[in-house]
Design an enzyme around this catalytic site. Sequence first.
Site, PDB file in Angstrom:
ATOM      1  N   ILE A 107       0.841  -1.205   0.000  1.00 18.44           N
ATOM      2  CA  ILE A 107       0.000   0.000   0.000  1.00 18.44           C
ATOM      3  C   ILE A 107       0.875   1.254   0.000  1.00 18.44           C
ATOM      4  CG2 ILE A 107      -1.678   1.327   1.365  1.00 18.44           C
ATOM      5  CD1 ILE A 107      -2.904  -1.401   2.204  1.00 18.44           C
ATOM      6  N   HIS A 149     -13.389   4.750   8.323  1.00 17.63           N
ATOM      7  CA  HIS A 149     -12.701   3.528   7.872  1.00 17.63           C
ATOM      8  C   HIS A 149     -13.240   3.023   6.526  1.00 17.63           C
ATOM      9  CE1 HIS A 149     -10.312  -0.174   9.500  1.00 17.63           C
ATOM     10  NE2 HIS A 149     -10.179  -0.055   8.178  1.00 17.63           N
ATOM     11  N   ILE A 150     -13.094   3.883   5.501  1.00 15.36           N
ATOM     12  CA  ILE A 150     -13.628   3.517   4.176  1.00 15.36           C
ATOM     13  C   ILE A 150     -12.525   3.191   3.174  1.00 15.36           C
ATOM     14  CG2 ILE A 150     -15.812   4.805   4.401  1.00 15.36           C
ATOM     15  CD1 ILE A 150     -14.394   6.942   2.496  1.00 15.36           C
ATOM     16  N   GLY A 151     -11.290   2.996   3.674  1.00 11.44           N
ATOM     17  CA  GLY A 151     -10.155   2.773   2.752  1.00 11.44           C
ATOM     18  C   GLY A 151     -10.428   1.733   1.687  1.00 11.44           C
ATOM     19  N   SER A 152     -10.996   0.612   2.076  1.00 12.03           N
ATOM     20  CA  SER A 152     -11.216  -0.457   1.089  1.00 12.03           C
ATOM     21  C   SER A 152     -12.670  -0.507   0.620  1.00 12.03           C
ATOM     22  CB  SER A 152     -10.820  -1.804   1.699  1.00 12.03           C
ATOM     23  OG  SER A 152     -11.646  -2.104   2.812  1.00 12.03           O
ATOM     24  N   GLU A 177     -12.496   1.928  17.376  1.00  3.82           N
ATOM     25  CA  GLU A 177     -13.604   2.155  16.429  1.00  3.82           C
ATOM     26  C   GLU A 177     -14.828   1.332  16.812  1.00  3.82           C
ATOM     27  OE1 GLU A 177     -12.379   1.100  12.449  1.00  3.82           O
ATOM     28  OE2 GLU A 177     -10.634   2.393  12.561  1.00  3.82           O
ATOM     29  N   ASP A 217      -8.505   7.880   8.692  1.00  6.12           N
ATOM     30  CA  ASP A 217      -9.537   6.934   8.239  1.00  6.12           C
ATOM     31  C   ASP A 217      -9.765   5.844   9.277  1.00  6.12           C
ATOM     32  OD1 ASP A 217     -11.343   5.849   6.247  1.00  6.12           O
ATOM     33  OD2 ASP A 217      -9.882   4.256   5.907  1.00  6.12           O
ATOM     34  N   ALA A 266      -3.797   3.174   8.357  1.00  6.02           N
ATOM     35  CA  ALA A 266      -3.391   1.827   8.777  1.00  6.02           C
ATOM     36  C   ALA A 266      -4.281   1.304   9.908  1.00  6.02           C
ATOM     37  CB  ALA A 266      -1.930   1.847   9.174  1.00  6.02           C
ATOM     38  N   ARG A 267      -3.936   1.628  11.119  1.00  3.70           N
ATOM     39  CA  ARG A 267      -4.741   1.229  12.273  1.00  3.70           C
ATOM     40  C   ARG A 267      -4.717   2.357  13.288  1.00  3.70           C
ATOM     41  NH1 ARG A 267      -6.898  -1.868   9.507  1.00  3.70           N
ATOM     42  NH2 ARG A 267      -7.010  -4.130   9.681  1.00  3.70           N
TER      43      ARG A 267
END
Length: 325
Positions: free
Chosen positions: A162, A291-294, A273, A268, A243-244
Amino acid sequence: MTQEPGDRLAVFVAVELIEPVRRELEAAFDVVFSSDPEPLRALRESDRDFDVLLFALETSMDARTIESLPPGIRALATYSVGTDHIDLEAARRRGLAVFHTPGVLADSVAENAIFLMLGVARRATESIDLIRSRAWSGWSPTQLVGLQLSGRRLGILGMGDIGSRVAHRARALGMTIFYSNRRPLPPDHALFGTAQFCATAEELIADVDVFLLACPSTGETRGIVDASLLSRARSDLILVNIARGDLVVDAALIDALRAGRIRGAGLDVFAGEPDLDPGYFDLPNVFMLPHIGSSTLEARLGMGRILIEGLDAWASGKTAPNRLV
Ligand code: DGY
């Protein structure tokens, strides 16, 4: 393992999936999609036997949970690339195969990283608030002056798949690339010679305008963005986390953002969460996403397909590149 020809794997799905992914899973396996709010309890109480449990980030697969799985379960398939919600050692001890979704979501997450960088640089939170609140009184040369990314230095902590894809996109925007990794890139890497290695996160953050977290959450990286690291940043630093959430000590970041010791943050992902630190909500220099990265159709389809391929390979005794354990 080797499945008899004609035998289909029985898969218990404990996560909500989009319709096309559900259809592809149903075409490949005998699937039960759980709609139970406590899917693992439903799995334990089911009178059917399953070979595979498919789940995602919101299911903590710790040692106790793994030990309490029905004995028929022989594989875990996580609908995610990250595996920090799984105790891999406990899975290994129980003899479970573990599959995840590397590669297929990297472009989507890399695009989201650029979105976050631009969102902070161009003051997206304030701009959206202004126009949506109907308080905008018209164009002015002093209004919402941001920064351009072109000509700025991007520092990537974690130059994996990534991180590299973000670097290629950032170069196209005119940024220069710095990175920190366990090891420098090898000479056959496409970014070798164009991305500059920094031995430590401390060195990296001091040298750049945008600092991107793209490394996994491990014992070594958890809490790496703390007050001490942030004290080395320039006052116009943009910090981006794709990432996290637990890589960041929230109190330290919120403090730095509030005091203007760094320019802004694009986030993100968040510790705990979806119950993120409420301190973020009132900061205009934070551009945050849930958290919409993927979360793209392409990534979601790819994630389903790579799990199907991996489980198929495993069932016929072949090697699966997305098998971790
Ligand atoms: C993953 O797959 O680990 C991601 O965080 C989901 O976007």
